[in-house]
Design an enzyme around this catalytic site. Structure first.
Site, short mmCIF file in Angstrom:
data_model
loop_
_atom_site.label_atom_id
_atom_site.label_comp_id
_atom_site.label_asym_id
_atom_site.label_seq_id
_atom_site.Cartn_x
_atom_site.Cartn_y
_atom_site.Cartn_z
N ARG A 247 -23.29 -30.75 -47.84
CA ARG A 247 -23.66 -32.16 -47.94
C ARG A 247 -23.55 -32.81 -46.56
O ARG A 247 -22.44 -32.92 -46.02
CB ARG A 247 -22.69 -32.87 -48.90
CG ARG A 247 -22.77 -34.39 -48.82
CD ARG A 247 -23.73 -34.96 -49.80
NE ARG A 247 -23.81 -36.42 -49.75
CZ ARG A 247 -24.90 -37.09 -50.08
NH1 ARG A 247 -25.99 -36.45 -50.47
NH2 ARG A 247 -24.91 -38.40 -50.04
N CYS B 280 -19.70 -44.12 -43.08
CA CYS B 280 -19.86 -45.50 -43.51
C CYS B 280 -18.46 -46.09 -43.60
O CYS B 280 -17.76 -45.89 -44.60
CB CYS B 280 -20.55 -45.55 -44.87
SG CYS B 280 -20.66 -47.22 -45.56
N CYS C 231 -22.67 -50.50 -51.03
CA CYS C 231 -23.40 -49.24 -50.99
C CYS C 231 -22.67 -48.25 -51.88
O CYS C 231 -21.65 -48.57 -52.48
CB CYS C 231 -23.50 -48.72 -49.56
SG CYS C 231 -21.89 -48.42 -48.80
N GLN D 92 -20.08 -41.38 -53.29
CA GLN D 92 -20.85 -40.19 -52.92
C GLN D 92 -19.97 -39.19 -52.17
O GLN D 92 -20.03 -37.98 -52.41
CB GLN D 92 -22.03 -40.58 -52.02
CG GLN D 92 -23.17 -41.30 -52.72
CD GLN D 92 -24.12 -40.37 -53.45
OE1 GLN D 92 -23.88 -39.18 -53.54
NE2 GLN D 92 -25.18 -40.93 -54.00
N GLY E 181 -24.38 -46.80 -40.57
CA GLY E 181 -25.51 -47.70 -40.82
C GLY E 181 -26.87 -47.06 -40.58
O GLY E 181 -27.72 -47.65 -39.93
N ARG E 182 -27.06 -45.83 -41.08
CA ARG E 182 -28.32 -45.10 -40.86
C ARG E 182 -28.62 -44.97 -39.38
O ARG E 182 -29.78 -44.97 -38.96
CB ARG E 182 -29.50 -45.82 -41.55
CG ARG E 182 -29.39 -45.84 -43.05
CD ARG E 182 -30.49 -46.68 -43.67
NE ARG E 182 -30.34 -46.71 -45.12
CZ ARG E 182 -30.84 -45.82 -45.94
NH1 ARG E 182 -31.57 -44.85 -45.46
NH2 ARG E 182 -30.63 -45.90 -47.23
N ASP F 247 -34.78 -45.87 -40.71
CA ASP F 247 -33.73 -44.86 -40.79
C ASP F 247 -33.76 -44.08 -39.49
O ASP F 247 -34.73 -43.39 -39.20
CB ASP F 247 -33.99 -43.94 -41.99
CG ASP F 247 -32.81 -43.00 -42.26
OD1 ASP F 247 -32.02 -42.75 -41.32
OD2 ASP F 247 -32.70 -42.52 -43.39
N ARG G 184 -31.54 -41.79 -38.47
CA ARG G 184 -30.67 -40.62 -38.47
C ARG G 184 -31.42 -39.36 -38.04
O ARG G 184 -32.50 -39.08 -38.51
CB ARG G 184 -30.06 -40.41 -39.86
CG ARG G 184 -28.99 -41.45 -40.16
CD ARG G 184 -28.49 -41.33 -41.56
NE ARG G 184 -29.52 -41.66 -42.54
CZ ARG G 184 -29.29 -41.69 -43.85
NH1 ARG G 184 -28.11 -41.41 -44.31
NH2 ARG G 184 -30.26 -42.03 -44.67
N LYS H 267 -33.53 -35.24 -45.20
CA LYS H 267 -32.49 -34.32 -44.75
C LYS H 267 -32.97 -32.88 -44.86
O LYS H 267 -32.81 -32.08 -43.93
CB LYS H 267 -31.21 -34.49 -45.59
CG LYS H 267 -30.44 -35.77 -45.31
CD LYS H 267 -29.17 -35.84 -46.16
CE LYS H 267 -28.46 -37.18 -45.95
NZ LYS H 267 -27.30 -37.34 -46.85
ZN LIG Z 1 -22.27 -47.13 -47.09
#
Ligand SMILES: [Zn+2]
Length: 217
Positions: free
Chosen positions: A63, A68, A79, A84, A106-107, A139, A141, A167
């Site tokens: 994962r 965050c 969020c 998660q 924050g992405r 985004d 990332r 991803k």
């Molecule tokens: Zn978050």
């Protein structure tokens, strides 16, 4: 496919984990030299990857989790990152694999800018519109460091615990074979319902996994 520059394991050390709800598990945390963005990303081995012995040959459950601070540490309900993260650790501990803790607050736009975006959201914009209004992409990332860590750990293929198609696509382009897609659960609360709906609509996230409604208390 473009292989990323090689990274090497810098340090690995055991890190027993205990969460606020009492769940505890063994873990092994890895740091690295040579990650392309110079940030201090971590790989956390769980289950049959939590020990110091030779790497296991089975396909690991992996994962990539983006840092965050508000959700992971403070339990923010704006969020679903905290639940998660908690779900991912337990599921990976059961299956054997790695949680990749990516310092992409924050992405990818950073903590302060994320809070700026929250302020714009309180004025009516959704999370993507707010990022654009602040001059950032929806985004930002980049999963190159995630792929570098997996290569350094000797992991050419993964079962990917994620609902985010970006991803899987990025990891595939970076030489990590995604052999299986494993959806995460939904962590719905009144405070994050709009955020999750936006994520599904704008980011093509799959929200058809096993649902689990959570009360925000
Ligand atoms: Zn978050």
């Amino acid at each position: 496919m473009t292989l990323p520059p090689p990274a090497t394991i810098r340090t690995e050390v055991s890190l027993p984990l205990r969460f606020a709800d009492g769940y505890a598990t063994a873990a092994r945390v890895f740091s690295f030299d040579g990650l392309v963005d110079g940030r201090e990303h971590l790989a956390i081995g769980l289950g049959d990857r939590a020990g110091a012995g030779p790497r296991v040959a089975t396909v690991p459950l992996v994962r990539p989790h983006s840092e965050c601070l508000t959700g992971d540490v403070l339990g923010s309900q704006r969020c679903d990152c905290g639940p998660q993260l908690r779900e991912a650790v337990e599921r990976i501990a059961g299956a054997g694999g790695y949680l990749l803790y990516l310092r992409q607050e924050g992405r990818g736009i950073g903590l302060y800018t994320k809070l700026d975006a929250y302020a714009l959201q309180d004025g009516g914009l959704d999370t993507y519109e707010a990022n654009l209004a602040l001059g950032h992409d929806e985004d930002e990332r980049d999963y190159t460091p995630a792929a570098q860590m997996l290569h350094a750990l000797g992991v050419p293929g993964v079962a990917l615990l994620s609902n985010n198609p970006d991803k899987a696509a990025q990891l595939g382009r970076l030489g990590i074979a995604v052999l299986q897609h494993v959806p995460t659960e939904l962590h719905l609360s009144p405070a994050n319902a709009r955020y999750l709906a936006t994520k599904a609509r704008r980011g093509a996230h799959r929200l058809d996994g096993p649902g689990r409604a959570e009360s925000a208390g």
